[in-house]
Design an enzyme around this catalytic site. Structure first.
Site, PDB file in Angstrom:
ATOM      1  N   PHE A 116       0.849  -1.191   0.000  1.00 32.08           N
ATOM      2  CA  PHE A 116       0.000   0.000   0.000  1.00 32.08           C
ATOM      3  C   PHE A 116       0.881   1.236   0.000  1.00 32.08           C
ATOM      4  CE2 PHE A 116      -4.576   0.834   0.624  1.00 32.08           C
ATOM      5  CZ  PHE A 116      -5.090  -0.395   0.248  1.00 32.08           C
ATOM      6  N   GLN A 229      -7.860  14.416   3.464  1.00 37.02           N
ATOM      7  CA  GLN A 229      -7.160  13.586   2.479  1.00 37.02           C
ATOM      8  C   GLN A 229      -7.993  13.431   1.212  1.00 37.02           C
ATOM      9  OE1 GLN A 229      -6.490   9.024   2.873  1.00 37.02           O
ATOM     10  NE2 GLN A 229      -4.510  10.023   3.072  1.00 37.02           N
ATOM     11  N   HIS A 231      -8.281  11.174  -1.985  1.00 41.23           N
ATOM     12  CA  HIS A 231      -7.832   9.868  -2.477  1.00 41.23           C
ATOM     13  C   HIS A 231      -7.635   9.970  -3.984  1.00 41.23           C
ATOM     14  CE1 HIS A 231      -7.674   5.606  -3.284  1.00 41.23           C
ATOM     15  NE2 HIS A 231      -7.750   5.329  -1.998  1.00 41.23           N
ATOM     16  N   LEU A 241     -15.068   5.202  -4.487  1.00 41.36           N
ATOM     17  CA  LEU A 241     -13.693   4.728  -4.368  1.00 41.36           C
ATOM     18  C   LEU A 241     -13.381   3.518  -5.239  1.00 41.36           C
ATOM     19  CD1 LEU A 241     -11.042   5.075  -2.719  1.00 41.36           C
ATOM     20  CD2 LEU A 241     -11.919   3.303  -1.223  1.00 41.36           C
ATOM     21  N   GLU A 244      -7.132   1.646  -3.241  1.00 41.07           N
ATOM     22  CA  GLU A 244      -5.689   1.673  -3.460  1.00 41.07           C
ATOM     23  C   GLU A 244      -5.145   0.244  -3.586  1.00 41.07           C
ATOM     24  OE1 GLU A 244      -3.698   4.513  -0.968  1.00 41.07           O
ATOM     25  OE2 GLU A 244      -1.916   3.263  -0.844  1.00 41.07           O
ATOM     26  N   ARG A 275      -0.900   9.106  -0.592  1.00 39.14           N
ATOM     27  CA  ARG A 275      -2.040   9.638  -1.345  1.00 39.14           C
ATOM     28  C   ARG A 275      -1.949  11.127  -1.646  1.00 39.14           C
ATOM     29  NH1 ARG A 275      -6.531   6.148   2.007  1.00 39.14           N
ATOM     30  NH2 ARG A 275      -6.007   4.220   0.946  1.00 39.14           N
ATOM     31  N   HIS A 342     -11.716  12.017   0.951  1.00 40.54           N
ATOM     32  CA  HIS A 342     -11.768  10.645   1.455  1.00 40.54           C
ATOM     33  C   HIS A 342     -11.700  10.533   2.965  1.00 40.54           C
ATOM     34  CE1 HIS A 342     -11.300   6.343   1.315  1.00 40.54           C
ATOM     35  NE2 HIS A 342     -10.103   6.374   1.860  1.00 40.54           N
ATOM     36  N   ARG A 384      -2.847  10.597   6.250  1.00 39.90           N
ATOM     37  CA  ARG A 384      -2.931   9.214   6.730  1.00 39.90           C
ATOM     38  C   ARG A 384      -2.477   8.247   5.641  1.00 39.90           C
ATOM     39  NH1 ARG A 384      -6.672   5.062   5.721  1.00 39.90           N
ATOM     40  NH2 ARG A 384      -8.171   6.390   4.659  1.00 39.90           N
TER      41      ARG A 384
HETATM   42  C1  LIG Z   1     -15.097   4.001   0.655  1.00 42.68           C
HETATM   43  C2  LIG Z   1     -14.085   3.960   1.760  1.00 42.68           C
HETATM   44  C3  LIG Z   1     -13.108   2.984   1.782  1.00 42.68           C
HETATM   45  C4  LIG Z   1     -12.174   2.955   2.804  1.00 42.68           C
HETATM   46  N1  LIG Z   1     -11.220   1.968   2.801  1.00 42.68           N
HETATM   47  C5  LIG Z   1     -10.340   1.882   3.833  1.00 42.68           C
HETATM   48  C6  LIG Z   1      -9.406   0.823   3.896  1.00 42.68           C
HETATM   49  O1  LIG Z   1      -9.369  -0.072   3.059  1.00 42.68           O
HETATM   50  N2  LIG Z   1      -8.548   0.798   4.947  1.00 42.68           N
HETATM   51  C7  LIG Z   1      -8.564   1.746   5.925  1.00 42.68           C
HETATM   52  O2  LIG Z   1      -7.780   1.660   6.862  1.00 42.68           O
HETATM   53  N3  LIG Z   1      -9.479   2.758   5.895  1.00 42.68           N
HETATM   54  C8  LIG Z   1     -10.369   2.840   4.881  1.00 42.68           C
HETATM   55  N4  LIG Z   1     -11.280   3.863   4.869  1.00 42.68           N
HETATM   56  C9  LIG Z   1     -11.393   4.758   6.028  1.00 42.68           C
HETATM   57  C10 LIG Z   1     -12.095   4.014   7.163  1.00 42.68           C
HETATM   58  O3  LIG Z   1     -13.103   3.195   6.635  1.00 42.68           O
HETATM   59  C11 LIG Z   1     -12.731   4.961   8.172  1.00 42.68           C
HETATM   60  O4  LIG Z   1     -11.844   5.960   8.572  1.00 42.68           O
HETATM   61  C12 LIG Z   1     -13.166   4.187   9.433  1.00 42.68           C
HETATM   62  O5  LIG Z   1     -13.910   3.058   9.060  1.00 42.68           O
HETATM   63  C13 LIG Z   1     -13.966   5.075  10.344  1.00 42.68           C
HETATM   64  O6  LIG Z   1     -14.536   4.310  11.362  1.00 42.68           O
HETATM   65  P1  LIG Z   1     -15.320   5.014  12.557  1.00 42.68           P
HETATM   66  O7  LIG Z   1     -15.747   3.914  13.447  1.00 42.68           O
HETATM   67  O8  LIG Z   1     -14.488   6.097  13.092  1.00 42.68           O
HETATM   68  O9  LIG Z   1     -16.589   5.711  11.858  1.00 42.68           O
HETATM   69  P2  LIG Z   1     -17.751   5.192  10.878  1.00 42.68           P
HETATM   70  O10 LIG Z   1     -17.551   3.798  10.434  1.00 42.68           O
HETATM   71  O11 LIG Z   1     -17.891   6.242   9.843  1.00 42.68           O
HETATM   72  O12 LIG Z   1     -19.022   5.191  11.811  1.00 42.68           O
HETATM   73  C14 LIG Z   1     -19.622   6.376  12.277  1.00 42.68           C
HETATM   74  C15 LIG Z   1     -20.780   6.010  13.184  1.00 42.68           C
HETATM   75  O13 LIG Z   1     -21.259   7.173  13.837  1.00 42.68           O
HETATM   76  C16 LIG Z   1     -22.662   7.195  13.803  1.00 42.68           C
HETATM   77  N5  LIG Z   1     -23.103   8.605  13.885  1.00 42.68           N
HETATM   78  C17 LIG Z   1     -22.588   9.681  13.258  1.00 42.68           C
HETATM   79  N6  LIG Z   1     -23.266  10.789  13.583  1.00 42.68           N
HETATM   80  C18 LIG Z   1     -24.242  10.412  14.449  1.00 42.68           C
HETATM   81  C19 LIG Z   1     -25.281  11.106  15.119  1.00 42.68           C
HETATM   82  N7  LIG Z   1     -25.485  12.423  14.982  1.00 42.68           N
HETATM   83  N8  LIG Z   1     -26.107  10.388  15.933  1.00 42.68           N
HETATM   84  C20 LIG Z   1     -25.943   9.039  16.074  1.00 42.68           C
HETATM   85  N9  LIG Z   1     -24.975   8.340  15.445  1.00 42.68           N
HETATM   86  C21 LIG Z   1     -24.138   9.024  14.645  1.00 42.68           C
HETATM   87  C22 LIG Z   1     -23.011   6.532  12.490  1.00 42.68           C
HETATM   88  O14 LIG Z   1     -24.335   6.048  12.506  1.00 42.68           O
HETATM   89  C23 LIG Z   1     -21.976   5.404  12.451  1.00 42.68           C
HETATM   90  O15 LIG Z   1     -22.431   4.296  13.170  1.00 42.68           O
HETATM   91  C24 LIG Z   1     -12.217   3.913   3.833  1.00 42.68           C
HETATM   92  C25 LIG Z   1     -13.205   4.886   3.822  1.00 42.68           C
HETATM   93  C26 LIG Z   1     -14.108   4.939   2.788  1.00 42.68           C
HETATM   94  C27 LIG Z   1     -15.123   6.041   2.789  1.00 42.68           C
END
Ligand SMILES: Cc1cc2nc3c(=O)[nH]c(=O)nc-3n(C[C@H](O)[C@H](O)[C@H](O)COP(=O)(O)OP(=O)(O)OC[C@H]3O[C@@H](n4cnc5c(N)ncnc54)[C@H](O)[C@@H]3O)c2cc1C
Length: 574
Positions: A116, A229, A231, A241, A244, A275, A342, A384
């Site tokens: 990566f 960031q 992407h 997306l 990568e 990135r 991203h 990142r």
């Molecule tokens: C398409 C895509 C592909 C990616 N691929 C990778 C990868 O391969 N490897 C990698 O390391 N990272 C990747 N990332 C980044 C990574 O997925 C995220 O940074 C990470 O999953 C974030 O996790 P989190 O638990 O912080 O938040 P999230 O998974 O975004 O969860 C947020 C949570 O907060 C809740 N929430 C938000 N606001 C409120 C509110 N007002 N009231 C109640 N609930 C709320 C939502 O319902 C949800 O449950 C990718 C991101 C994207 C968008």
């Protein structure tokens, strides 16, 4: 009033890891609250992988992972946080595997690892190109098994902090429209990123940065918000997306003339440079007239030489996405792509135990925790590395869950919180009723489109003083127009019109903070690139931005130092 010892807001990898760790470490009354169904959290969309120096495909070490992370972050990472991330990675992967997460395998049955960007060894553990899906479902099974109470499709409206102690939150049950308060000894935010403020983004509809704004309005500063960031490989005009992982498997980037242009920008690492560097290279090719498609606005991701067998085994989802959204069979044709917003490097400042801190001295706000993309413990600094954020959400989610267990088991109290919570509830009811009554001539959808366009054009891959100043004015006008917008649906049950209007209110607040940070930071570092200040300036800018909300609603910027432990800043070359 609902009561819990610990309330976890957000059911992505950060939230679910925190809930599980809190329970496994003795906390008994832990609940999760999420605005979308838990497995619809954006974590589920993650494609390419999760980093750990297992060394299954080539020799590797945690030190190398740690250094790559700090260098990838253009030396803005807090180095203890990066060390903790790298050191805890291997055990985190094994633990996920033991929970039942099905990773792709090498010929001899080990967890497979692919290269990566910015990582010097193949370090990305993956489940084809659906890694987030596999990990989130694995964790969710454990959360269900542990019987964690889950408020699914409940929306958090505000956070209550009194005398630097967190008291609970005000929430809406989306199904009924009722507004309730939840009193908790400990509140955790794992509310995800804010990519939706940009026109072109990989982020889910729910990634509107609610948590960050709600914290900010409760008096918490936001850290390093100018670092977004972009992407390099979003499907052209959609932003969706293409992982990568494709370049990890060996895909090329080519411009409109068919040249592998990365040679000019990162001779050694080529397509697998970090990135920020690859996105700038693409944008430069496009801006200098070497793009492709009818308007010259795209470059291409070329996988043809990998062959159909490998593509369908390792990258089936992105084959499908390119087929469904662009009508392209990537086994036979290159896919047009462009940079797409991203990942949010900045967020709610925390220490390495996930406790939220609110000043330049990192003083702790009692009972308030955050991890994952909404937080900024600053492992990622200014940029990142791919696969480090799923890891961060799991490592720091679990670490914070353990701190929460210690806190609630060591006599934390929720006594005396009632009045502050009731007052906050009354304010939230008034706010939602004000939104419900909005009846002006402006359409929220138009304001949203203009906001996203302005952010992309003037605060995107490249930034500059004059456009940023214009942007600040435009955002103020959009805010004024938003006050004259209208809501069509005035009902109570499952009113998405009201929720989207509230999210819009949040996003307008965020854009101001991002633009202010970007305008102030007169240097280029990681994801923040100023055409008028193209160099990194450690003398003046090796520091984190903290944005505080002032009474008139505008952000005031202060700065705090970066923790340098092992790695003195060096020139960043790939
Ligand atoms: C398409 C895509 C592909 C990616 N691929 C990778 C990868 O391969 N490897 C990698 O390391 N990272 C990747 N990332 C980044 C990574 O997925 C995220 O940074 C990470 O999953 C974030 O996790 P989190 O638990 O912080 O938040 P999230 O998974 O975004 O969860 C947020 C949570 O907060 C809740 N929430 C938000 N606001 C409120 C509110 N007002 N009231 C109640 N609930 C709320 C939502 O319902 C949800 O449950 C990718 C991101 C994207 C968008």
């Amino acid at each position: 009033m609902i009561q819990h010892d610990a309330l976890i807001v957000g059911a992505g990898l950060a939230g679910q890891s925190a809930a599980l760790a809190a329970i496994r470490n003795g906390a008994r009354d832990v609940a999760i609250l999420t605005k979308v169904h838990p497995v619809r959290s954006h974590s589920c969309a993650a494609q390419g992988g999760i980093a750990a120096s297992l060394g299954n495909s080539a020799p590797d070490s945690t030190e190398s992972h740690e250094f790559d992370t700090v260098k990838g972050g253009d030396y803005l990472s807090d180095q203890t946080a990066a060390t903790i991330l790298a050191e805890n990675a291997p055990d985190t992967i094994y633990e996920l595997e033991h929970m039942g997460v099905v990773f792709s395998r090498t010929e001899d049955g080990k967890i497979a690892q692919r290269p990566f960007g910015g990582h010097t060894s193949p370090r990305a553990c993956y489940a084809a190109d659906r890694t987030g899906h596999a990990v989130l479902h694995g964790l969710y099974e454990q959360v269900m098994k542990a019987g964690v109470k889950t408020y699914s499709e409940w929306y958090m409206l505000s956070l209550v902090i009194e005398d630097r102690q967190c008291r609970g939150v005000v929430v809406m049950n989306i199904d009924t429209g009722e507004i309730e308060t939840i009193c908790a000894k400990a509140v955790f935010f794992g509310t995800g990123g804010y990519g939706r403020i940009f026109q072109t983004t990989t982020n889910a509809f729910a990634s509107t940065g609610d948590g960050a704004v709600i914290a900010y309005r409760a008096g918490i500063p936001l850290e390093d918000m100018e670092f977004m960031q972009f992407h390099p490989t979003g499907l052209y005009r959609h932003g969706i997306l293409a992982s990568e992982g494709a370049r990890g498997e060996g895909a090329y980037l080519i411009n409109g003339k068919g040249e592998r242009f990365m040679e000019r920008y990162a001779k050694e690492r080529m397509e697998l440079a970090p990135r920020d560097i690859v996105s700038r290279a693409e944008q430069t090719e496009i801006d200098e007239g070497r793009g492709g498609e009818e308007d010259g606005g795209a470059v291409y991701l070329d996988l043809r030489h990998l062959g159909g067998g490998r593509i369908m085994e390792r990258l089936p989802q992105i084959w499908q996405l390119a087929h469904d959204f662009l009508g392209i069979d990537m086994i036979k044709e290159p896919i047009p792509i462009q940079p797409t917003a991203h990942y949010s490097m900045g967020g709610i400042p925390t220490n390495t135990d996930g406790e939220v801190v609110d000043d330049q001295e990192n003083s702790v706000v009692r009972g308030y925790y955050a991890a994952g993309e909404c937080a900024c413990v600053s492992t990622h600094g200014a940029n990142r590395l791919g696969t480090n954020s799923l890891l961060e959400a799991c490592v720091y989610g679990a670490r914070t869950g353990r701190s929460i267990a210690r806190y609630v088991l060591n006599g934390a109290s929720d006594k005396g919180a009632e009045k502050a919570l009731r007052d906050a509830q009354a304010r939230a009811v008034e706010y939602v009723e004000r939104v419900r009554a909005m009846d002006g001539p402006e359409r929220t959808a138009d304001i949203r489109t203009e906001m996203k366009h302005a952010m992309m054009q003037k605060c995107g891959v490249f930034r500059e003083e004059k456009p940023l100043q214009e942007l600040t004015g435009e955002l103020q006008e959009l805010r004024a127009r938003f006050e004259r917008a209208s809501v069509m649906d005035r009902g109570r049950r499952f009113n998405t019109d009201i929720l989207e209007t509230i999210e819009m209110d949040h996003m307008l607040e965020l854009t101001q903070i991002v633009a202010a940070g970007a305008l102030a930071r007169q240097e280029s570092r990681g994801g923040h690139s100023r055409r008028d200040y193209p160099q990194r300036d450690d003398q003046s800018w090796l520091k984190h931005t903290l944005a505080y909300r002032q009474d008139d609603g505008t952000p005031a910027l202060r700065y705090k130092s970066v923790e340098i432990v092992k790695y003195e800043p060096q020139e960043r070359k790939y």
